[in-house]
Write a protein that holds these residues in place. Structure first.
Motif, PDB file in Angstrom:
ATOM      1  N   ALA A   1       8.914   0.882  22.406  1.00 39.10           N
ATOM      2  CA  ALA A   1       8.719   2.320  22.578  1.00 39.10           C
ATOM      3  C   ALA A   1       9.698   3.102  21.712  1.00 39.10           C
ATOM      4  CB  ALA A   1       8.885   2.701  24.051  1.00 39.10           C
ATOM      5  N   GLY A   2      10.915   2.567  21.534  1.00 36.10           N
ATOM      6  CA  GLY A   2      11.891   3.234  20.677  1.00 36.10           C
ATOM      7  C   GLY A   2      11.435   3.292  19.229  1.00 36.10           C
ATOM      8  N   VAL A   3      10.926   2.169  18.729  1.00 33.75           N
ATOM      9  CA  VAL A   3      10.417   2.157  17.348  1.00 33.75           C
ATOM     10  C   VAL A   3       9.196   3.061  17.222  1.00 33.75           C
ATOM     11  CG1 VAL A   3       9.445   0.727  15.502  1.00 33.75           C
ATOM     12  CG2 VAL A   3      11.323  -0.149  16.897  1.00 33.75           C
ATOM     13  N   SER A   4       8.380   3.141  18.292  1.00 35.12           N
ATOM     14  CA  SER A   4       7.177   3.979  18.231  1.00 35.12           C
ATOM     15  C   SER A   4       7.527   5.457  18.042  1.00 35.12           C
ATOM     16  CB  SER A   4       6.322   3.803  19.497  1.00 35.12           C
ATOM     17  OG  SER A   4       6.804   4.579  20.574  1.00 35.12           O
ATOM     18  N   VAL A   5       8.704   5.860  18.493  1.00 31.51           N
ATOM     19  CA  VAL A   5       9.145   7.244  18.251  1.00 31.51           C
ATOM     20  C   VAL A   5       9.278   7.478  16.751  1.00 31.51           C
ATOM     21  CG1 VAL A   5      10.996   8.924  18.601  1.00 31.51           C
ATOM     22  CG2 VAL A   5      10.329   7.402  20.481  1.00 31.51           C
ATOM     23  N   LEU A   6       9.848   6.494  16.052  1.00 34.94           N
ATOM     24  CA  LEU A   6       9.977   6.590  14.591  1.00 34.94           C
ATOM     25  C   LEU A   6       8.600   6.601  13.931  1.00 34.94           C
ATOM     26  CD1 LEU A   6      12.880   4.016  14.006  1.00 34.94           C
ATOM     27  CD2 LEU A   6      13.038   6.466  14.511  1.00 34.94           C
ATOM     28  N   VAL A   7       7.686   5.756  14.454  1.00 37.73           N
ATOM     29  CA  VAL A   7       6.324   5.697  13.910  1.00 37.73           C
ATOM     30  C   VAL A   7       5.643   7.058  14.052  1.00 37.73           C
ATOM     31  CG1 VAL A   7       4.032   4.663  14.186  1.00 37.73           C
ATOM     32  CG2 VAL A   7       6.069   3.230  14.367  1.00 37.73           C
ATOM     33  N   THR A   8       5.779   7.652  15.232  1.00 36.77           N
ATOM     34  CA  THR A   8       5.146   8.955  15.479  1.00 36.77           C
ATOM     35  C   THR A   8       5.742  10.037  14.595  1.00 36.77           C
ATOM     36  OG1 THR A   8       4.757   8.311  17.781  1.00 36.77           O
ATOM     37  CG2 THR A   8       4.574  10.651  17.258  1.00 36.77           C
TER      38      THR A   8
ATOM     39  N   ILE B   1       3.007  -5.040  17.075  1.00 34.73           N
ATOM     40  CA  ILE B   1       1.869  -4.286  17.603  1.00 34.73           C
ATOM     41  C   ILE B   1       2.340  -3.259  18.628  1.00 34.73           C
ATOM     42  CG2 ILE B   1      -0.192  -4.468  19.063  1.00 34.73           C
ATOM     43  CD1 ILE B   1      -0.818  -7.096  17.625  1.00 34.73           C
ATOM     44  N   GLY B   2       3.263  -3.672  19.497  1.00 43.99           N
ATOM     45  CA  GLY B   2       3.789  -2.742  20.491  1.00 43.99           C
ATOM     46  C   GLY B   2       4.441  -1.528  19.856  1.00 43.99           C
ATOM     47  N   CYS B   3       5.060  -1.712  18.690  1.00 44.08           N
ATOM     48  CA  CYS B   3       5.785  -0.621  18.036  1.00 44.08           C
ATOM     49  C   CYS B   3       4.887   0.522  17.579  1.00 44.08           C
ATOM     50  CB  CYS B   3       6.574  -1.157  16.842  1.00 44.08           C
ATOM     51  SG  CYS B   3       7.998  -2.184  17.309  1.00 44.08           S
ATOM     52  N   TYR B   4       3.604   0.260  17.354  1.00 42.54           N
ATOM     53  CA  TYR B   4       2.718   1.372  16.999  1.00 42.54           C
ATOM     54  C   TYR B   4       1.639   1.631  18.036  1.00 42.54           C
ATOM     55  CZ  TYR B   4      -0.636  -2.101  15.100  1.00 42.54           C
ATOM     56  OH  TYR B   4      -1.516  -3.141  14.936  1.00 42.54           O
ATOM     57  N   PHE B   5       1.460   0.706  18.975  1.00 39.45           N
ATOM     58  CA  PHE B   5       0.447   0.892  20.017  1.00 39.45           C
ATOM     59  C   PHE B   5       0.804   2.063  20.922  1.00 39.45           C
ATOM     60  CE2 PHE B   5      -2.716   0.090  23.051  1.00 39.45           C
ATOM     61  CZ  PHE B   5      -3.513  -0.962  22.681  1.00 39.45           C
TER      62      PHE B   5
ATOM     63  N   ALA C   1      13.042  14.496   9.218  1.00 34.67           N
ATOM     64  CA  ALA C   1      13.677  13.524   8.331  1.00 34.67           C
ATOM     65  C   ALA C   1      12.767  12.354   7.987  1.00 34.67           C
ATOM     66  CB  ALA C   1      14.966  13.016   8.974  1.00 34.67           C
ATOM     67  N   LEU C   2      11.908  11.966   8.916  1.00 39.47           N
ATOM     68  CA  LEU C   2      11.044  10.802   8.690  1.00 39.47           C
ATOM     69  C   LEU C   2       9.668  11.159   8.134  1.00 39.47           C
ATOM     70  CD1 LEU C   2      11.797   8.816  11.972  1.00 39.47           C
ATOM     71  CD2 LEU C   2      12.650   8.306   9.682  1.00 39.47           C
ATOM     72  N   ALA C   3       9.347  12.425   8.129  1.00 41.53           N
ATOM     73  CA  ALA C   3       8.001  12.861   7.748  1.00 41.53           C
ATOM     74  C   ALA C   3       7.643  12.414   6.334  1.00 41.53           C
ATOM     75  CB  ALA C   3       7.880  14.374   7.861  1.00 41.53           C
ATOM     76  N   GLY C   4       6.506  11.729   6.221  1.00 40.46           N
ATOM     77  CA  GLY C   4       5.974  11.389   4.912  1.00 40.46           C
ATOM     78  C   GLY C   4       6.608  10.195   4.227  1.00 40.46           C
ATOM     79  N   MET C   5       7.581   9.533   4.849  1.00 43.52           N
ATOM     80  CA  MET C   5       8.189   8.347   4.222  1.00 43.52           C
ATOM     81  C   MET C   5       7.145   7.233   4.103  1.00 43.52           C
ATOM     82  SD  MET C   5      11.993   8.100   5.965  1.00 43.52           S
ATOM     83  CE  MET C   5      12.323   6.576   5.094  1.00 43.52           C
ATOM     84  N   THR C   6       7.174   6.498   2.999  1.00 42.24           N
ATOM     85  CA  THR C   6       6.187   5.438   2.782  1.00 42.24           C
ATOM     86  C   THR C   6       6.881   4.080   2.610  1.00 42.24           C
ATOM     87  OG1 THR C   6       6.173   5.863   0.392  1.00 42.24           O
ATOM     88  CG2 THR C   6       4.511   6.996   1.739  1.00 42.24           C
ATOM     89  N   PHE C   7       6.120   3.030   2.914  1.00 39.93           N
ATOM     90  CA  PHE C   7       6.610   1.658   2.834  1.00 39.93           C
ATOM     91  C   PHE C   7       5.508   0.800   2.212  1.00 39.93           C
ATOM     92  CE2 PHE C   7       8.164   3.973   6.445  1.00 39.93           C
ATOM     93  CZ  PHE C   7       9.530   3.762   6.444  1.00 39.93           C
ATOM     94  N   LEU C   8       5.850  -0.341   1.686  1.00 40.07           N
ATOM     95  CA  LEU C   8       4.864  -1.229   1.051  1.00 40.07           C
ATOM     96  C   LEU C   8       3.954  -0.452   0.098  1.00 40.07           C
ATOM     97  CD1 LEU C   8       3.671  -3.527   4.007  1.00 40.07           C
ATOM     98  CD2 LEU C   8       5.440  -3.983   2.295  1.00 40.07           C
ATOM     99  N   GLY C   9       4.555   0.377  -0.712  1.00 39.40           N
ATOM    100  CA  GLY C   9       3.748   1.193  -1.618  1.00 39.40           C
ATOM    101  C   GLY C   9       3.495   2.560  -1.034  1.00 39.40           C
ATOM    102  N   ASN C  10       2.240   2.823  -0.676  1.00 36.06           N
ATOM    103  CA  ASN C  10       1.878   4.143  -0.150  1.00 36.06           C
ATOM    104  C   ASN C  10       1.599   4.143   1.346  1.00 36.06           C
ATOM    105  OD1 ASN C  10       2.011   5.541  -2.633  1.00 36.06           O
ATOM    106  ND2 ASN C  10       0.012   4.717  -3.224  1.00 36.06           N
TER     107      ASN C  10
ATOM    108  N   GLY D   1       2.279   4.553   5.284  1.00 37.69           N
ATOM    109  CA  GLY D   1       3.182   5.115   6.261  1.00 37.69           C
ATOM    110  C   GLY D   1       3.652   4.003   7.184  1.00 37.69           C
ATOM    111  N   LEU D   2       4.563   4.339   8.105  1.00 44.31           N
ATOM    112  CA  LEU D   2       5.111   3.316   8.988  1.00 44.31           C
ATOM    113  C   LEU D   2       4.038   2.729   9.904  1.00 44.31           C
ATOM    114  CD1 LEU D   2       7.601   1.779   9.829  1.00 44.31           C
ATOM    115  CD2 LEU D   2       8.246   3.681  11.324  1.00 44.31           C
ATOM    116  N   PHE D   3       3.123   3.576  10.384  1.00 47.12           N
ATOM    117  CA  PHE D   3       2.029   3.100  11.239  1.00 47.12           C
ATOM    118  C   PHE D   3       1.196   2.061  10.508  1.00 47.12           C
ATOM    119  CE2 PHE D   3      -2.196   3.048  12.954  1.00 47.12           C
ATOM    120  CZ  PHE D   3      -2.073   3.297  14.322  1.00 47.12           C
TER     121      PHE D   3
END
Length: 461
Positions: A359-366, A104-108, A374-383, A385-387
Motif C-alpha cells: 500500500a505504501g508503494v501504491s501511494v507512489l504509483v498513484t 502486483i499488490g503495489c499497483y492493485f 514531485a512524482l508526476a510524469g516520471m517514466t521508467f523502462l523508457g516511456n 509510468g510507474l503503474f
C-alpha cells in the motif's frame, strides 16, 4: 504472544472452491476482459480465450496447485523442500512468485482506489453532468487517477484487506470469498439481463458471441487472449501453490481446479455480457481500451438517464469492487504465507508488513499519475509510468516466467509420473491426469509458454 503463521486448511469444499475462484476472479475479469474483447474482434477473441483457458490456464493451474499440495508449504519454502534445497528451482519456481505477488499488490491498491472513488462518483450523480462528452469524462478520470482522494480510497481498501488477513484464513479470507463471490455472480446475472433488454443491445450480443475473422488480426487476438488467461487465472505467482498447500491429500484437486477455472471464465464471460450489449445500445465504441470502466462506461451510465444510470453504474462498480477485494486479499495471503513460513513471523506481523509495503508503494504509483507534484510524469523502462512498469514486470514477465519454471521443474527434475500420481490422489470418476498427457506437458505446453513470453515482449516493447 501471537503464534507464527501455521499451515492452514479449508473449512469446507464450498469454501475451498470460492477461495480458489476468488483468487482467480479480479480486476482482469471485470475491467480488462471486456476491453480486450472490444479491441480484438468480439466473438473471435472470446473463442480463442476459451481455448487458451482450457489448453494453457487449466493445466498450469493444476500443476501449481499440486506442487503446493505435495510440499505442504508456500511457494518459496515449498520449492526448497520439493527440490531438496536446489537454489535455482527454489528461486525461479518459488521466490519469483512471491516477488510477482508483491509487485502486483503495489499497483492493485491504486486500481481499487479508482474503483472506490467511482462508486461514490456514480452513486452521487456527480458524473451525470458530463454527459457523453468523451473529453470531459476522460479529463475527470485524469484528474482523479493520481489524486489524494484516490490515495485515500486505496488506503481504505488496504485497511479492510489487512483486517481480513489478520483475523485468520478461515474467518477472514475464506469467509470473505464465500460471501462476496456468490453476491458478485448474482449481481452480474441481474445486470446482464437488464443490459440485454436495452433497445439496440442485440447487435452487441451478436457481435460478442459470433466469431468472425473480418477485420481481425489473428496474431494480435491470440497474443491478447493467452496473456489475458495468465493474468485472469493467476498462474505463475505461487498463489495457487499456497492454496494447494492448504488442501488435504484426499481432496479432489482435479475437480476443484476445473471448478475454480470455470468460475473465473464464467465471471469474465458475464462481464462481457453486461458491458458489450449496453455499449452497442448507446453507440459507444467497444474498443475503448484500458479506459473502458472509467471513461467509456460512465458515458454509457449517463446515456441511460440520471436515475437508471446511477443505479446500473453503482451496482456494476460494486461488482467490480467485490471481484477486486476477493482477489487482492487472496493474493496477499500468498505473501503472508511465504513470509510467515520462511521467517517464523506471526500472521499479524506478516499481514501488516505485506499490506504496509504494497500500500505504501501504491501511494507512489498513484501520485506518479498526478498532474502535478514531485512524482508526476516520471517514466521508467523508457516511456512507462510507474503503474505500467510494475504491470509489465509482474503480470507480463513474472507470471509467465514463474509458470514456465514450475513446468520445467516438473518436466526436468520432479518427473511427470510423480506429478500425475499425486494430482490424481483424491480424484474420482474419469477426471484425472493420464500417462499420455505427459506428451502435452513436456512439448506443446512449454512451447506455448515460450510463445507467450515472445508475445509479451512484443506487446510491451
Amino acid at each position: 504472544m501471537s503464534q507464527q503463521v501455521k499451515q492452514e486448511g479449508f473449512s469446507s469444499k464450498f469454501a475451498h472452491i470460492m477461495t480458489l475462484a476468488g483468487f482467480c476472479i479480479g480486476i482482469s475479469n471485470m475491467w480488462k476482459f471486456p476491453y480486450m474483447v472490444g479491441a480484438n474482434g468480439g466473438g473471435i477473441f472470446l473463442l480463442i480465450y476459451l481455448v487458451c483457458a482450457v489448453l494453457v490456464g487449466l493445466p498450469l493451474f493444476i500443476l501449481e496447485q499440486q506442487l503446493g499440495r505435495s510440499a505442504g508449504l508456500a511457494g518459496g519454502p515449498g520449492m526448497a523442500k520439493l527440490s531438496k534445497g536446489n537454489k535455482f528451482w527454489t528461486a525461479s519456481a518459488g521466490w519469483l512468485g512471491l516477488i510477482t505477488v508483491m509487485l502486483i499488490g503495489c499497483y492493485f491498491w491504486t486500481i481499487m482506489g479508482w474503483n472506490v472513488g467511482y462508486i461514490f462518483k456514480t452513486a452521487s450523480g456527480s458524473l451525470y453532468g458530463l454527459g457523453t462528452d468523451t473529453a470531459a469524462v476522460a479529463g475527470e478520470f485524469s484528474s482523479f487517477s493520481g489524486s489524494w482522494g484516490c490515495v485515500a480510497g486505496s488506503i481504505l481498501c488496504a485497511v479492510v484487506a489487512w483486517f481480513m488477513l489478520n483475523t485468520g484464513f478461515k474467518t477472514g479470507v475464506e469467509k470473505l470469498c464465500s460471501v462476496a463471490l456468490p453476491t458478485l455472480i448474482v449481481l452480474l446475472i441481474g445486470l446482464a439481463i437488464y443490459s440485454n433488454m436495452l433497445p439496440g443491445a442485440n447487435a452487441g450480443l451478436k457481435w460478442y458471441l459470433t466469431p468472425t475473422l473480418e477485420g481481425v488480426d489473428i496474431g494480435n487476438a491470440f497474443q491478447a487472449a493467452v496473456v489475458q488467461v495468465f493474468f485472469s487465472v493467476g498462474v505463475g505467482m505461487a498463489c495457487a501453490f499456497v492454496y494447494g498447500s492448504y488442501m488435504a491429500k484426499t481432496d479432489n484437486l482435479m475437480q476443484d481446479s476445473v471448478l475454480a477455472v470455470t468460475c473465473d471464465t464464467f465471471v469474465a464471460f458475464m462481464s462481457g455480457m453486461v458491458v458489450t450489449p449496453a455499449l452497442f445500445a448507446f453507440g459507444i465504441e467497444p474498443s475503448a481500451g484500458p479506459g473502458l470502466i472509467f471513461i467509456s462506461l460512465p458515458q454509457m451510465f449517463n446515456a441511460m438517464g440520471n436515475i437508471p444510470g446511477r443505479i446500473f453504474g453503482t451496482l456494476y462498480l460494486i461488482a467490480v469492487f467485490l471481484a477486486c477485494l476477493t482477489s487482492i486479499v487472496a493474493v496477499m495471503e500468498a505473501g503472508v504465507a511465504n513470509f510467515g513460513q520462511r521467517f517464523g513471523w506471526s500472521r499479524r506481523k506478516a499481514s501488516t508488513l505485506v499490506v504496509l509495503f504494497t500500500a505504501g508503494v501504491s501511494v507512489l504509483v498513484t501520485r506518479n499519475m498526478a498532474t502535478e507534484g514531485a512524482l508526476a510524469g516520471m517514466t521508467f523502462l523508457g516511456n512507462f509510468g510507474l503503474f505500467d512498469t510494475l504491470d509489465c514486470l509482474a503480470s507480463g514477465f513474472g507470471l509467465t516466467l514463474g509458470a514456465l519454471f514450475m513446468l520445467l521443474f516438473v518436466v526436468i527434475s520432479y518427473g511427470y509420473k510423480n506429478f500425475m500420481d499425486e494430482a490424481n490422489e483424491g480424484a474420482t470418476g474419469g477426471l484425472r491426469l493420464r500417462p499420455w498427457m505427459k506428451w502435452y506437458y513436456t512439448i506443446p505446453l512449454p512451447i506455448l509458454l515460450l510463445i507467450t513470453t515472445y508475445c509479451i515482449i512484443r506487446m510491451y516493447f
